[in-house]
Scaffold this motif. Structure first.
Motif, PDB file in Angstrom:
ATOM      1  N   ILE A 189       0.843  -1.207   0.000  1.00 21.25           N
ATOM      2  CA  ILE A 189       0.000   0.000   0.000  1.00 21.25           C
ATOM      3  C   ILE A 189       0.875   1.254   0.000  1.00 21.25           C
ATOM      4  CG2 ILE A 189      -1.632   1.320   1.399  1.00 21.25           C
ATOM      5  CD1 ILE A 189      -2.924  -1.248   2.252  1.00 21.25           C
ATOM      6  N   ALA A 190       0.535   2.196  -0.877  1.00 17.02           N
ATOM      7  CA  ALA A 190       1.339   3.423  -0.993  1.00 17.02           C
ATOM      8  C   ALA A 190       1.265   4.235   0.294  1.00 17.02           C
ATOM      9  CB  ALA A 190       0.849   4.254  -2.167  1.00 17.02           C
ATOM     10  N   LEU A 191       2.364   4.897   0.614  1.00 19.77           N
ATOM     11  CA  LEU A 191       2.421   5.693   1.851  1.00 19.77           C
ATOM     12  C   LEU A 191       1.706   7.032   1.695  1.00 19.77           C
ATOM     13  CD1 LEU A 191       3.705   5.955   4.735  1.00 19.77           C
ATOM     14  CD2 LEU A 191       5.569   7.194   3.612  1.00 19.77           C
ATOM     15  N   GLN A 209      -1.262   0.810   9.238  1.00 19.83           N
ATOM     16  CA  GLN A 209      -1.643  -0.134  10.303  1.00 19.83           C
ATOM     17  C   GLN A 209      -2.440  -1.290   9.678  1.00 19.83           C
ATOM     18  OE1 GLN A 209      -0.677  -0.113  13.492  1.00 19.83           O
ATOM     19  NE2 GLN A 209      -1.841  -1.996  13.898  1.00 19.83           N
ATOM     20  N   GLU A 210      -3.356  -0.913   8.786  1.00 21.23           N
ATOM     21  CA  GLU A 210      -4.161  -1.928   8.088  1.00 21.23           C
ATOM     22  C   GLU A 210      -3.248  -2.853   7.280  1.00 21.23           C
ATOM     23  OE1 GLU A 210      -7.372  -0.250   5.729  1.00 21.23           O
ATOM     24  OE2 GLU A 210      -7.129  -1.858   4.241  1.00 21.23           O
ATOM     25  N   PHE A 211      -2.300  -2.276   6.595  1.00 22.86           N
ATOM     26  CA  PHE A 211      -1.342  -3.025   5.783  1.00 22.86           C
ATOM     27  C   PHE A 211      -0.599  -4.041   6.664  1.00 22.86           C
ATOM     28  CE2 PHE A 211       2.777  -2.345   3.045  1.00 22.86           C
ATOM     29  CZ  PHE A 211       2.583  -3.569   2.425  1.00 22.86           C
ATOM     30  N   GLY A 255      -1.893  -2.734  -4.682  1.00 22.57           N
ATOM     31  CA  GLY A 255      -0.601  -3.238  -4.203  1.00 22.57           C
ATOM     32  C   GLY A 255      -0.742  -4.164  -3.010  1.00 22.57           C
ATOM     33  N   LEU A 256      -1.873  -4.114  -2.330  1.00 22.74           N
ATOM     34  CA  LEU A 256      -2.042  -4.958  -1.142  1.00 22.74           C
ATOM     35  C   LEU A 256      -2.099  -6.435  -1.532  1.00 22.74           C
ATOM     36  CD1 LEU A 256      -2.486  -5.323   1.886  1.00 22.74           C
ATOM     37  CD2 LEU A 256      -4.923  -4.920   1.534  1.00 22.74           C
ATOM     38  N   GLU A 257      -2.860  -6.731  -2.576  1.00 22.67           N
ATOM     39  CA  GLU A 257      -3.022  -8.136  -2.986  1.00 22.67           C
ATOM     40  C   GLU A 257      -1.681  -8.767  -3.338  1.00 22.67           C
ATOM     41  OE1 GLU A 257      -5.092 -10.655  -2.692  1.00 22.67           O
ATOM     42  OE2 GLU A 257      -6.125  -9.081  -1.574  1.00 22.67           O
ATOM     43  N   THR A 282      -4.991   7.484   2.161  1.00 25.06           N
ATOM     44  CA  THR A 282      -5.993   6.877   3.047  1.00 25.06           C
ATOM     45  C   THR A 282      -7.056   6.108   2.260  1.00 25.06           C
ATOM     46  OG1 THR A 282      -7.199   8.959   2.993  1.00 25.06           O
ATOM     47  CG2 THR A 282      -5.769   8.591   4.894  1.00 25.06           C
ATOM     48  N   THR A 283      -6.884   6.021   0.961  1.00 23.53           N
ATOM     49  CA  THR A 283      -7.935   5.377   0.159  1.00 23.53           C
ATOM     50  C   THR A 283      -7.430   4.283  -0.782  1.00 23.53           C
ATOM     51  OG1 THR A 283      -7.629   7.160  -1.429  1.00 23.53           O
ATOM     52  CG2 THR A 283      -9.489   7.388   0.110  1.00 23.53           C
TER      53      THR A 283
END
Ligand code: NOJ
Length: 749
Positions: free
Chosen positions: A454-456, A517-519, A476-478, A471-472
């Motif tokens: 996830i992008a910063l 945090q979610e990442f 990249g997470l997958e 925040t949206t």
């Protein structure tokens, strides 16, 4: 030399090197008009970099004109031999008296080759390395034509919301004073400035800027006398005693009086009591800003209050030149005060050798040789390794294995070559840090897998823009999750962008910003073998990670050599030795949180009811205390011993402790000594750092350390600012961090 200067003075003997400086100043000042004197007290910003609100000094053309008229004593943020020479030539060759400019710049953690941010450096507790780092910074700045830095910042702060904690040495005045001294020595050398690679330093910000209300930038500071004398001032006093050449006032008010007009601080304490004989510069427009504080009704009154209090130079405020001459002529400001200010400024210019050779810092060949040299890169790499703090290491995840381990590296920050440079690095080029990815590739080559995840941020921020976190966007997470399934160990680099701390970067939330945090939690669900590498310019609230993630490495923003330093620590080529210099809270609501707090009348819940000092929702202790940091090795402490239990005034007590390396790696441990005055006329903190030493131990090796305690370590400043040592018992505590100590008691009869 007279030929270089091209001056029109009647008595040119102030150029005579053989005369003592004070005599040279007298000869020069006798010939100066009031306008020329006031001109020395004026500082303009240069022509391109801006480090504050829009400059008030006018266009470049106007500035040149005023230099020519002798109305400028200093420029800031002009850099590079060619550029500095252009302005210096005007001052030297085109003004009546040829008084050279002093050239200031924010050399905060390096110039072009960057060291770690100062908060990180302080975590090394290694004064030699810190001194060296400042020396490298000084040499590069000096080679670029600069002869005066606006550093070191020595504001003690207990508030991680305040963005400028990255510029300081943390929450403790004893350590803060030692770091301040190391940095002053690094910048100024032996204070003779015989070497053209040393520059004058500035102790800033005087005073109490680190205690701004609620960590809100540019707000007021309402510190009491106890805090002012015992917490805020000691690093400044130590810097003055080391011979620092200038002091910068702070933006804040203290007890309702702006620091820039604070007679008690500047005139009475600094100049009279401490005998400081360098000069005081305002902060950027802080003279003018006294109008907006509602303190000075107009510019004239701001000028008068500032000069009367002891502010000698007006940085970018444009207030002294238009008003001071008439204020003196009308008898509203004593000319002797202007003379005192000018004498101080000229003194430093003479000391820097600018009247002997105004171009001594201006050598293009030296500029090319010194800046970015291999030796400088080696020094900042050494500093960077020493600044890293190991916060947690379970499951023996660290050090990583050089062979046979499938390592996945995750995070936008892992590949960033920009953020690791940190804030306050105006002279260095963007994207010049060695990234963590590059550093780790040196060990693992292409077998190292990398996913950004996830992008910063939404876009790459700059020194002048607000950081906008993502925040949206979960793109990249997958891919990161897929890669995580197959890894033996995952190194996740998360934290703040380098421009999230520094001036004007206060935050009300200090957990992992954006979607990080979610990442972290998403990856943890798939594979918990995570080494979290933190990048940040302030303590962060990372309670979830501290509970779940097996290994955590505090890697701050480490400057040019970031990736190499991080990789050497992760792969065990450097055994981490850093210790925190600011407490890490469990959540933002605990701020201000600091180890040297007072006791309370209700410190435990021994009665089992609620009437004791605590929070209902969270443990009141910090997540990671001041002085905390692990090693790949383990250290065992013997019970400390004293050579006498009672002692008289004037005597010293020796405290000894033996430390043994019981682990399998060679390693370094910072042994810390704390003191508590059990009963005093003013309530004293539960403990205060009063000594530390770093021991370097092979496996199984032990060493005995001796600390000597006397009045300096056992006394404190009372309500009148007087240093007193009161008889009675003292607890002496020794350990590897402020929360893990062994204690004994001694008594001063
Ligand atoms: C304002 C900052 O507070 C100070 O630290 C800095 O030196 C000046 N700007 C000049 O950039």
């Amino acid at each position: 030399m007279a030929a270089i200067f091209n001056i029109n003075a009647q008595d040119k003997s102030y150029l005579d090197k053989k005369k003592p400086i004070e005599e040279r100043i007298n000869i020069l000042m006798k010939q100066m008009t009031l306008e020329e004197k006031v001109g020395q007290m004026n500082q303009y910003n240069g022509f391109w970099d801006v480090t504050g609100p829009a400059p008030t000094g006018g266009s470049a053309e106007e500035k040149y004109k005023n230099i020519k008229k002798g109305l400028v004593g200093s420029m800031l943020s002009v850099r590079g031999v060619k550029e500095v020479k252009a302005v210096q030539k005007i001052a030297v060759e085109e003004t009546r008296l040829g008084i050279p400019l002093i050239i200031g710049f924010d050399v905060i953690h390096g110039y072009k080759t960057l060291s770690p941010i100062p908060l990180a450096e302080s975590s090394s507790w290694d004064m030699k390395a810190i001194e060296k780092s400042a020396e490298v910074a000084a040499s590069e700045a000096a080679a670029s034509g600069i002869n005066w830095t606006f550093g070191p910042m020595m504001d003690i702060s207990r508030d991680a919301r305040w963005g400028r904690v990255m510029e300081g040495a943390g929450e403790d005045p004893y350590l803060g004073a030692q770091v301040a001294v190391a940095r002053v020595k690094g910048f100024q050398g032996d204070n003779t400035f015989r070497s053209p690679l040393r520059i004058a330093a500035t102790a800033k910000h005087f005073a109490a800027y680190g205690f701004v209300d609620a960590g809100l930038e540019y707000s007021a500071s309402e510190v009491n006398r106890n805090i002012l004398y015992n917490q805020v001032l000691p690093p400044f006093k130590a810097a003055v005693d080391t011979g620092i050449r200038s002091i910068m006032t702070s933006f804040n008010t203290i007890d309702g009086i702006p620091a820039t007009a604070n007679q008690m601080l500047l005139r009475e304490t600094l100049k009279n009591k401490w005998g400081f004989n360098g000069f005081v510069v305002s902060d950027w427009a802080s003279v003018r800003e006294m109008i907006y504080w509602g303190y000075s009704p107009d510019e004239k009154s701001a000028a008068k209050s500032a000069v009367e209090a002891g502010t000698d130079m007006d940085m970018e405020g444009g207030i002294f030149v238009p008003h001071l001459v008439s204020l003196v002529q009308n008898g509203q400001v004593k000319e002797s005060l202007v003379d005192d200010a000018v004498r101080r400024i000229l003194r430093v210019k003479f000391e820097l050798g600018l009247f002997d050779d105004p171009y001594r810092f201006l050598d293009e060949k030296r500029e090319k040789e010194v800046i970015g040299s291999k030796a400088n890169r080696d020094a900042v790499l050494d500093m960077a390794k020493k600044s890293i703090v190991l916060l947690k290491n379970e499951k023996q995840l660290l050090p990583l294995k050089k062979e046979g381990q499938k390592i996945l590296l995750l995070g936008d920050l892992a590949a960033s070559k920009n953020s690791p440079l940190g804030s306050w690095r105006i002279a260095s080029d963007n994207n010049t840090a060695v990234s963590v990815l590059e550093g780790m590739q040196k060990y693992k080559g292409n077998s190292l897998k990398y996913e950004k995840g996830i992008a910063l941020t939404q876009e790459e921020p700059t020194f002048l823009t607000e950081v906008q976190y993502n925040t949206t966007n979960r793109e990249g997470l997958e891919a990161a999750k897929q890669a995580a399934k197959d890894a033996d160990v995952i190194v996740m680099v998360l934290g703040e962008h380098g421009f999230s701390s520094g001036e004007a970067r206060s935050r009300t939330q200090i957990d992992l910003p954006g979607l990080q945090q979610e990442f972290l939690e998403e990856i943890y669900k798939i594979n918990p073998n995570i080494v979290l590498v933190l990048n940040n310019g302030r303590p962060l609230a990372i309670s979830w990670a501290a509970e779940h993630i097996p290994a955590i490495v505090e890697a701050w923003q480490l400057g040019t050599e970031t990736g190499n330093a991080v990789a050497q620590v992760l792969f065990g080529d450097y055994n981490p030795s850093g210790k925190l210099t600011m407490s890490f809270p469990r959540n933002v609501g605990q701020i201000p949180i600091y180890y040297n707090h007072y006791s309370t009348g209700r410190f435990t819940n021994k009665d089992g009811n609620v009437f004791w000092s605590h929070y209902s929702d969270v443990d009141k202790t910090p997540l990671y205390p001041f002085g905390y940091g692990l090693s790949y090795s383990k250290f065992e402490y013997s019970a400390p011993k004293v050579n006498k239990k009672t002692f008289a005034k004037g005597e010293k007590v020796e405290v000894t402790v033996t430390v043994k390396n019981t682990g399998i790696y060679a390693g370094k441990e910072v042994v810390q000594l704390y003191v508590k005055d059990d009963f005093a006329s003013v309530v004293r903190p539960v403990k205060e750092l009063k000594g530390f030493e770093m021991v370097d131990l092979q496996p199984n090796e032990s060493k005995t350390l001796t600390f000597s305690l006397g009045e300096k370590e056992l006394g404190f400043y009372n309500q009148d600012g007087k240093f007193v040592v009161e008889p009675g018992t003292f607890k002496i505590m020794i350990g590897g961090n402020s929360a893990d100590v062994q204690e004994l008691t001694i008594e001063l009869l």
